[in-house]
Design a protein around this motif. Structure first.
Motif, PDB file in Angstrom:
ATOM      1  N   TYR A 180       0.832  -1.195   0.000  1.00 31.01           N
ATOM      2  CA  TYR A 180       0.000   0.000   0.000  1.00 31.01           C
ATOM      3  C   TYR A 180       0.871   1.251   0.000  1.00 31.01           C
ATOM      4  CZ  TYR A 180      -3.217   3.611   1.576  1.00 31.01           C
ATOM      5  OH  TYR A 180      -3.937   4.764   1.682  1.00 31.01           O
ATOM      6  N   ASP A 181       0.512   2.203  -0.877  1.00 30.48           N
ATOM      7  CA  ASP A 181       1.288   3.428  -1.034  1.00 30.48           C
ATOM      8  C   ASP A 181       0.336   4.615  -0.976  1.00 30.48           C
ATOM      9  OD1 ASP A 181       2.864   5.539  -1.750  1.00 30.48           O
ATOM     10  OD2 ASP A 181       3.206   4.859  -3.819  1.00 30.48           O
ATOM     11  N   THR A 182       0.562   5.492  -0.040  1.00 33.92           N
ATOM     12  CA  THR A 182      -0.312   6.648   0.153  1.00 33.92           C
ATOM     13  C   THR A 182      -0.439   7.486  -1.120  1.00 33.92           C
ATOM     14  OG1 THR A 182       0.242   6.744   2.480  1.00 33.92           O
ATOM     15  CG2 THR A 182      -0.593   8.765   1.496  1.00 33.92           C
ATOM     16  N   ARG A 183       0.624   7.511  -1.907  1.00 28.84           N
ATOM     17  CA  ARG A 183       0.596   8.321  -3.127  1.00 28.84           C
ATOM     18  C   ARG A 183      -0.204   7.631  -4.236  1.00 28.84           C
ATOM     19  NH1 ARG A 183       4.560   8.073  -0.091  1.00 28.84           N
ATOM     20  NH2 ARG A 183       5.500   9.968   0.792  1.00 28.84           N
ATOM     21  N   GLY A 184      -0.530   6.392  -3.998  1.00 32.62           N
ATOM     22  CA  GLY A 184      -1.193   5.610  -5.047  1.00 32.62           C
ATOM     23  C   GLY A 184      -2.694   5.488  -4.802  1.00 32.62           C
ATOM     24  N   VAL A 185      -3.230   4.445  -5.372  1.00 29.99           N
ATOM     25  CA  VAL A 185      -4.662   4.157  -5.281  1.00 29.99           C
ATOM     26  C   VAL A 185      -5.048   3.928  -3.820  1.00 29.99           C
ATOM     27  CG1 VAL A 185      -6.312   2.305  -5.799  1.00 29.99           C
ATOM     28  CG2 VAL A 185      -4.865   3.248  -7.613  1.00 29.99           C
ATOM     29  N   PHE A 186      -6.208   4.421  -3.402  1.00 32.93           N
ATOM     30  CA  PHE A 186      -6.707   4.152  -2.061  1.00 32.93           C
ATOM     31  C   PHE A 186      -7.533   2.872  -2.095  1.00 32.93           C
ATOM     32  CE2 PHE A 186      -9.686   4.412   1.451  1.00 32.93           C
ATOM     33  CZ  PHE A 186      -8.850   4.778   2.503  1.00 32.93           C
ATOM     34  N   MET A 187      -7.058   1.841  -1.359  1.00 38.99           N
ATOM     35  CA  MET A 187      -7.738   0.533  -1.342  1.00 38.99           C
ATOM     36  C   MET A 187      -8.015   0.104  -2.789  1.00 38.99           C
ATOM     37  SD  MET A 187      -8.498  -0.610   1.950  1.00 38.99           S
ATOM     38  CE  MET A 187     -10.014  -1.549   1.799  1.00 38.99           C
ATOM     39  N   TYR A 188      -9.288  -0.156  -3.081  1.00 42.72           N
ATOM     40  CA  TYR A 188      -9.686  -0.535  -4.439  1.00 42.72           C
ATOM     41  C   TYR A 188     -10.755   0.469  -4.877  1.00 42.72           C
ATOM     42  CZ  TYR A 188     -12.766  -2.461  -1.031  1.00 42.72           C
ATOM     43  OH  TYR A 188     -13.569  -2.590   0.066  1.00 42.72           O
ATOM     44  N   PHE A 189     -10.591   1.713  -4.388  1.00 38.11           N
ATOM     45  CA  PHE A 189     -11.625   2.727  -4.593  1.00 38.11           C
ATOM     46  C   PHE A 189     -11.748   3.175  -6.034  1.00 38.11           C
ATOM     47  CE2 PHE A 189     -12.999   4.729  -0.330  1.00 38.11           C
ATOM     48  CZ  PHE A 189     -13.039   3.493   0.257  1.00 38.11           C
ATOM     49  N   GLU A 190     -10.836   2.720  -6.895  1.00 34.14           N
ATOM     50  CA  GLU A 190     -11.013   3.025  -8.318  1.00 34.14           C
ATOM     51  C   GLU A 190     -12.301   2.388  -8.837  1.00 34.14           C
ATOM     52  OE1 GLU A 190      -8.810   0.963  -7.082  1.00 34.14           O
ATOM     53  OE2 GLU A 190      -8.392  -0.755  -8.391  1.00 34.14           O
ATOM     54  N   ASN A 191     -12.838   1.424  -8.079  1.00 35.82           N
ATOM     55  CA  ASN A 191     -14.096   0.778  -8.481  1.00 35.82           C
ATOM     56  C   ASN A 191     -15.325   1.512  -7.952  1.00 35.82           C
ATOM     57  OD1 ASN A 191     -12.492  -1.299  -9.566  1.00 35.82           O
ATOM     58  ND2 ASN A 191     -12.453  -2.355  -7.591  1.00 35.82           N
ATOM     59  N   TYR A 192     -15.102   2.457  -7.076  1.00 39.06           N
ATOM     60  CA  TYR A 192     -16.239   3.164  -6.474  1.00 39.06           C
ATOM     61  C   TYR A 192     -16.766   4.220  -7.437  1.00 39.06           C
ATOM     62  CZ  TYR A 192     -15.842   1.386  -1.660  1.00 39.06           C
ATOM     63  OH  TYR A 192     -15.856   0.618  -0.521  1.00 39.06           O
ATOM     64  N   ASN A 193     -18.090   4.364  -7.476  1.00 36.45           N
ATOM     65  CA  ASN A 193     -18.720   5.462  -8.202  1.00 36.45           C
ATOM     66  C   ASN A 193     -19.700   6.126  -7.252  1.00 36.45           C
ATOM     67  OD1 ASN A 193     -17.638   5.335 -10.955  1.00 36.45           O
ATOM     68  ND2 ASN A 193     -18.548   3.281 -10.947  1.00 36.45           N
ATOM     69  N   VAL A 194     -19.156   6.947  -6.385  1.00 37.76           N
ATOM     70  CA  VAL A 194     -19.944   7.501  -5.283  1.00 37.76           C
ATOM     71  C   VAL A 194     -21.151   8.271  -5.807  1.00 37.76           C
ATOM     72  CG1 VAL A 194     -19.895   9.123  -3.357  1.00 37.76           C
ATOM     73  CG2 VAL A 194     -17.958   7.577  -3.748  1.00 37.76           C
ATOM     74  N   GLU A 195     -20.922   9.105  -6.858  1.00 35.81           N
ATOM     75  CA  GLU A 195     -22.002   9.985  -7.306  1.00 35.81           C
ATOM     76  C   GLU A 195     -23.167   9.212  -7.919  1.00 35.81           C
ATOM     77  OE1 GLU A 195     -18.778   9.817  -8.056  1.00 35.81           O
ATOM     78  OE2 GLU A 195     -18.293  11.117  -9.751  1.00 35.81           O
ATOM     79  N   VAL A 196     -22.932   7.989  -8.326  1.00 29.05           N
ATOM     80  CA  VAL A 196     -23.999   7.188  -8.943  1.00 29.05           C
ATOM     81  C   VAL A 196     -24.963   6.642  -7.890  1.00 29.05           C
ATOM     82  CG1 VAL A 196     -24.396   5.018 -10.183  1.00 29.05           C
ATOM     83  CG2 VAL A 196     -22.665   6.629 -11.004  1.00 29.05           C
TER      84      VAL A 196
END
Lengths: 630, 630
Positions: A180-196
């Motif tokens: 895990y790298d703070t500068r990188g992706v948070f968890m697997y949140f690239e799959n999240y679509n909060v606004e939807v």
């Protein structure tokens, strides 16, 4: 396998095969019953000559009919005893090895009543020969909370046979791609679509962040959700291909031929302070006087613009077409204290009156803005609009104002991310350091949390956003200061307005919900730790040390308390059973998967085998594995 | 229900029924295939005249054969599409409301592969019309650890249809019959038969208490087991009808005609100290010189006698017949340092050399003594002897000694109880107050307990025995003193040789197994509390207060920690997952039932709703109920 054996049986049948049981239609049964009458009507000579042929046929049909009838009527006197059939099965097996085929041809399953714990009954099937009882999945689904579905195959009787897919859990485990790298992706949140999400009312045009309706229908800013919105866009920015960016008008190298009615005026002027050209517009009231441009843009649905409105009757209007049903929507971004308002096809987003005479960079996902408008206009059965069906038809400016860098692009994740980061900078309670939740929150069995409560998960998430903003911006101190101040509630007990709890007067815990007594929600706690880790990884000196100390304290508690959540077949969501003396609040599978995902991530930054071993065992629970009993 | 529907279908069948699918034996198939040939050989005139009859038969048979064959061969061209069959089903339903019957006659279940979590496959059945998949119970049994069996009915095809009984748990809940009373039955121990257990090697003739082989094959005294033996007999004494007691010889009002060989001597003499008549015997060596009596006593198989042996070649011999196989067993009770020894049909129990020249009251269950001897003689496949098959043939005395009150009875529970109570008086470690376990005990993951360890369960059970003995004996102080001394290990930490642990440096716990780190076995802890309660209820003054204080301290911990054992679908046996960071050690159903039974009992003496509510929820888990997930 099965077809092959059935085939063998039908070609190598012996006398024993005659004892297969049969099912027979009632038409056949009545045919068999008519026979004796027709015999009587025929002359004797014919009868004798036919005897040979007819004897075979009659014997055959009558026996089939009698056996079938007897089975239906449960006629003991004429049916073969199960013991006899079993012996037959055994004999066949030893002779020809065809037991499997014999069973499936000879013995259709019988109905059997299945008494469940002597409480109620369901209908099951029984294969007496194989000593097997079959239980309907519709019962198992509710009794054991498992999932399952028949996979669709090409037409049912096609070449590929259908298959039943039993799923103990439908949730998904996300394996970390590396440390895990703070500068990188948070968890697997690239799959999240909060606004939807349905519980997101819309993206505020004034703030550029989502507005939640989860716990209060009129909508409110929910720090946890805003942070997830930011972290999702930050992560998507790293994982998605670079967007296609179409600069429409920057009053400089990109210029469009704007349609300018006679009473209106548009000019490109030099902005000395910004050291760039900008567009100035001035129109009378009424859309017919707007300066506008016609487009037929699809897919590039993220609009961004630098905008300054001078009067509160000024606005930006974007007309969008749903190519599927030819419906047009007018998105109005207006200088008003308004979140979202819909009148037929006109959807209004308010930029706030505070935006007057101030430059602001605005980034709007037009698809989201249309969709949320549709939901607002028809809450009962809102139309779902596909992104690919939308087409931007026109953009228009009305009133008096300036703009620059009018752009359409496939995405603009960093703009969303920074909108949220700014929100956290500007919406922090400077006394407590908290991003407060302006709604009541009621957890079953606990005293209600009153508006103004702080969540360790919200703090951690916000700090994760701010740590990234600080790093990504190249060191903007505003983000760092907000993040550091955000540590404060980690040191204050819930009863004093913070998020700190202590388990058995021993282990410190950061509470997603600062209840009294403590609730110890696991996933929120781990998110709060990730925020601390992120700040420790990016902040300089003292702030990093402070965050690191809180992180270490939390990890110590986590290791001591982690197994409290282990039920041997899943996890509990919190420890309310210990605090309140009630049944455990079991984590549904997607929360359980979150626990697993979080532990797998922590295992990349903490080598204690407890973390990884527990994660692996908990993963196993999702596949029906269980801890052993003694 | 189902039979009724099937009947309806066979009497009200319509044309649509013809589309039922069939299974057909290969004999029938070949008969159908032979037909065309026999037609060609017959004269035309007969053929035409027969056409009417044969047309019906042939059409019937050929169509059945073709359909069946096509289904077997998956012959797409000739089979009806599933869609068509479905339509048919729907039509029928709307016309006659017979869908259920139609399905069960028309559509035998299809085989379908069932993929379990994409890990492996099993064979299931599918009812496509009813949109149902049936899962074999043999899979469910191992996957979910549930039980089930088809109830035996009169011959299978009898009038009463068989039923499948699904049992989530096979363990039994014992509802308390009233408020727990120390003077009454202990728990539901009237159902316990400690001496019958396989892990009981025998009942020591020297001590009158069971010898365990659970953790060491050569046998040892296990205080917990001895106490359960005592509590079971104490409880049976209260719940069973009074025994039939047959005094054979008391040298007073009951006298028998003993067969006395010439070289032997027997006389009834007055014992001044006891103020009663006793029997004196003196024989030479060799069984032929024994004084004996012939009997044919059945059912009254508990022998008791007051016995004093003078020389170590003296003995009491009882000959018992197994009326089933006519086998005779000679039970020898000899004055030797020996537990149990077997030579063919001679079974030797040692009274210990310490018994010489001392009166002792001996109570023996002859059935148990024979059975344990048989097991000792043939460990691999020992014969199970039924109590009702045994007959006492003779009793004989050999050597030099005295006896009195020779009795046979159906039971003598109080004698067994007091034998055990005496054992606790005489086998307590006076320094620690503990009844030590003389064997190693290894709990997975913990450091091995070395011989000499003390168990809180053993202490509690022993105190429960001694409290009852003190009360029942009318105040024998020896029992009280031993019980009071038995409290001592409750105050000493495990590492210092006691049984005390502390959970999270906060809650005191009495350890069934004094492991390091602590293991917190729940059922043993509750038994240790019952001992404290019993002493508190029966002892006078200071001792009662001491026991009461320890009890209150334990109940406080229990209420704080009880929910730690709740998994939402069962309980864990201990808290080793917290101590060791491993998977929870789930309680198997009979231990879970013990937890429930214990809580139900505690609920009768502690009105905190937590106890009863938890017991009721845990009871529900045994019927497949689960805590809710979020």
């Amino acid at each position: 396998m099965y077809e092959f054996q059935a085939l063998e049986a039908s070609t190598s049948g012996s006398k024993d095969d005659a004892f297969y049981t049969h099912t027979l239609s009632s038409e056949e049964q009545s045919a068999a019953q008519r026979k004796p009458q027709s015999i009587k009507r025929e002359p004797l000579v014919f009868f004798i000559m036919r005897l040979n042929l007819r004897a075979v046929l009659l014997l055959l049909i009558v026996s089939v009919a009698v056996i079938t009838f007897c089975i239906y009527m449960r006629c003991d006197a004429f049916s073969f005893s199960p013991e006899f059939v079993r012996q037959l099965g055994r004999r066949q097996t030893s002779e020809t090895g065809l037991l499997h085929a014999t069973q499936s041809l000879a013995a259709p399953l019988q109905d059997i009543e299945c008494s469940i714990n002597q409480e109620y009954s369901i209908h099951c099937k029984r294969d007496e020969n194989a000593n097997e009882v079959y239980v309907p999945f519709s019962f198992l689904r509710q009794y054991f909370d498992v999932s399952g579905a028949v996979s669709s195959s090409g037409g049912g009787a096609g070449i590929e046979s259908p298959k039943f897919n039993w799923m103990h859990s439908t949730a998904k485990v996300n394996l970390p791609k590396g440390k895990y790298d703070t500068r990188g992706v948070f968890m697997y949140f690239e799959n999240y679509n909060v606004e939807v999400r349905d519980r997101v009312k819309c993206i505020s045009a004034a703030e550029g962040v989502p507005v939640s309706t989860q716990w209060e229908k009129r909508g409110y800013f929910y720090p946890t959700q805003i942070a997830q919105f930011a972290l999702a866009h930050y992560s998507k920015n790293l994982t998605e291909p670079a967007p296609r960016v179409h600069v429409l008008e920057d009053a400089d190298s990109n210029q469009l031929e704007w349609s300018t009615p006679k009473t209106s005026n548009m000019s490109r002027i030099w902005h000395h302070k910004f050291n760039t050209s900008i567009v100035q517009f001035e129109t009378t009231i009424g859309y017919e006087s707007a300066i506008s441009i016609q487009l037929n843009q699809t897919l590039d649905l993220v609009l961004s613009v630098d905008l300054l409105l001078v009067t509160n009757s000024s606005s930006l209007m974007v007309t969008v077409l749903n190519r599927d049903n030819k419906h047009r929507y007018n998105l109005h971004y207006i200088a008003a204290e308004l979140l979202l308002s819909v009148q037929e096809s006109n959807i209004y987003y308010g930029l706030g009156t505070g935006a007057l005479n101030k430059w602001r960079h605005m980034t709007r996902d037009l698809h989201i803005d249309v969709q949320k408008g549709i939901v607002m206009g028809d809450k009962r059965s809102p139309l779902k609009v596909r992104r690919s069906d939308l087409e931007v038809l026109s953009i228009a400016f009305l009133g008096i104002g300036f703009y620059d860098n009018l752009t359409l692009s496939t995405s603009n994740h960093l703009a969303h991310f920074y909108d949220a980061a700014e929100w956290f900078v500007h919406n922090q309670d400077h006394k407590s350091g908290g991003w407060t939740n302006p709604v009541r929150r009621s957890l079953n069995g606990f005293a209600e949390l009153r508006p103004g409560w702080i969540s360790a998960m919200g703090q951690g998430h916000a700090i994760s956003v701010l740590a990234r903003a600080y790093w990504h911006s190249g060191g903007d101190e505003r983000y760092l200061r907000a993040a550091a101040l955000g540590l404060q509630p980690y040191r204050v007990y819930s009863r004093d307005g913070g998020v700190l709890a202590q388990f058995m007067d021993k282990y410190y815990w950061y509470e997603e919900y600062p209840t009294t007594p403590a609730s110890y929600v696991l996933n929120g706690f781990i998110y709060s730790l990730l925020g601390l880790y992120d700040l420790n990884s990016t902040a300089p000196g003292k702030i990093a040390r402070e965050a690191g100390k809180l992180f270490a304290q939390g990890m110590y508690s986590l290791k001591k308390m982690l197994l409290l959540y282990d039920t041997g077949s899943g996890t509990s969501y919190d420890l309310r059973h210990l605090s309140l003396g009630v049944a455990p609040n079991l984590a549904r599978w997607d929360y359980h998967a979150t626990h697993v995902n979080q532990l797998l991530l922590l295992a990349t930054i903490d080598s204690d085998p407890l973390i990884l071993q527990t994660a692996e065992r908990w993963k196993g629970y999702m596949f029906g594995k269980r801890a052993k009993h003694n």
